[in-house]
Scaffold this active site. Structure first.
Site, PDB file in Angstrom:
ATOM      1  N   GLY A  78       1.082  -1.239   0.063  1.00 47.50           N
ATOM      2  CA  GLY A  78      -0.089   0.028   0.141  1.00 47.50           C
ATOM      3  C   GLY A  78       0.761   0.931  -0.067  1.00 47.50           C
ATOM      4  N   HIS A  79       1.974   1.243   0.887  1.00 43.29           N
ATOM      5  CA  HIS A  79       2.948   2.318   1.014  1.00 43.29           C
ATOM      6  C   HIS A  79       3.410   2.511  -0.350  1.00 43.29           C
ATOM      7  CE1 HIS A  79       2.497   1.327   5.430  1.00 43.29           C
ATOM      8  NE2 HIS A  79       2.116   2.674   5.423  1.00 43.29           N
TER       9      HIS A  79
END
Ligand code: PAF
Length: 292
Positions: free
Chosen positions: A38-39
């Protein structure tokens, strides 16, 4: 990739990177580390859309309540740095608590109302900690764009309000939730889940997925009926303990009347969930576009 730990080094590094090009924008990804895909999606986008990309990794103590997981929040600096480099980040800012808060904070940035509901109801002061640290980081980095994941939809709405109210010259870029193949939304906290909890945690994404099917069959389903169906579905999982299931307007986060038919929504609607599995609190959400 440059790794800096002081505010002075950060400012110099950004200036030096910017001056390499005539016109350059700074893309910023603030995180608390223990980075996942996600990051990575935020970092890749910041690197692709800006000449200078900055990542911060800081587990911000003032956004944790007294009985929360500050002490056991997962950390892995070496792995985070390798992932950041792989995503094309130019500068990583890794400040200490003393660097960020040399003395007790007397100035706070508080967004009213929107922070009292949803996660704010069970985490008093949490969003004050988030808006305070993000404003500090914005002052240090002075980004043109800042990238945030929509898994924390309330955080995105609150930060958008802060940027608007305080006339900050940064564009917030909300980015889609990244999920495991089986649907579980990625979170640094997923590592806390036992095997059984991990399996049952799928009820969050599954119930949000079902919303689409329920509304296709019964578009006039009311806010209350929709929330009830989600609760019933999640309660089918014995390890799940619901903290909230809310259906609210987005980005205002204003509650919708219980009898409001979903077919008449004239704003985007956020369906937001917080569910505990043992000591692990998971959140997930789905945004429904306005229909009128
Ligand atoms: O979403 C997070 O990881 C944090 O709330 C943030 C925005 C980095 C502030 O500490």
């Amino acid at each position: 990739m440059l790794v800096v730990r002081t505010i002075a080094e950060l400012r110099t590094a950004i200036q030096e990177n910017k001056s390499k090009q005539e016109k350059s924008t700074v893309g910023f990804v603030p995180t608390m580390g223990y980075l996942h895909e996600g990051h990575a999606s935020l970092m890749r986008r910041a690197a692709a859309e800006n000449e200078v990309s900055v990542l911060s990794i800081f587990v911000n103590p003032i956004q944790f309540g007294p009985n929360e997981d500050l002490d056991r929040y997962p950390r892995d600096e070496q792995r985070d740095l390798a992932l950041a480099e792989n995503c094309g980040i130019d500068i990583v800012f890794l400040p200490s608590v003393e660097m960020m808060y040399p003395q007790e904070t007397k100035t706070k940035v508080v967004v009213a109302q929107m922070t009292a509901s949803l996660c704010g109801a069970s985490r008093p002061g949490h969003f004050d900690g988030v808006t305070t640290v993000v404003s500090k980081l914005f002052h240090m980095v002075q980004p043109d764009r800042a990238y945030f994941g929509m898994k924390d939809a309330q955080q995105v709405a609150v930060l958008q309000q802060m940027v608007y109210d305080l006339n900050m010259s940064v564009e917030l870029v909300p980015c889609p939730i990244v999920r495991e193949e089986d649907g579980l939304a990625l979170s640094s906290r997923n590592v806390y889940l036992s095997e059984d909890e991990r399996a049952q945690a799928l009820v969050l994404s599954q119930s949000l997925q079902l919303v689409q099917e329920w509304l296709a069959v019964e578009p006039v389903l009311t806010t209350a009926a929709l929330a009830d169906r989600i609760r019933t579905y999640i309660n089918g999982s014995p390890l799940a303990e619901i903290e909230y299931v809310e259906v609210v307007a987005f980005p205002s986060l204003q509650p919708l009347a219980a009898s409001f038919p979903m077919s008449e929504r004239n704003t985007d609607v956020l369906i937001a969930l917080a569910v505990r599995f043992g000591t692990t609190r998971l959140i997930d959400n789905r945004l429904l576009q306005a229909v009128q």
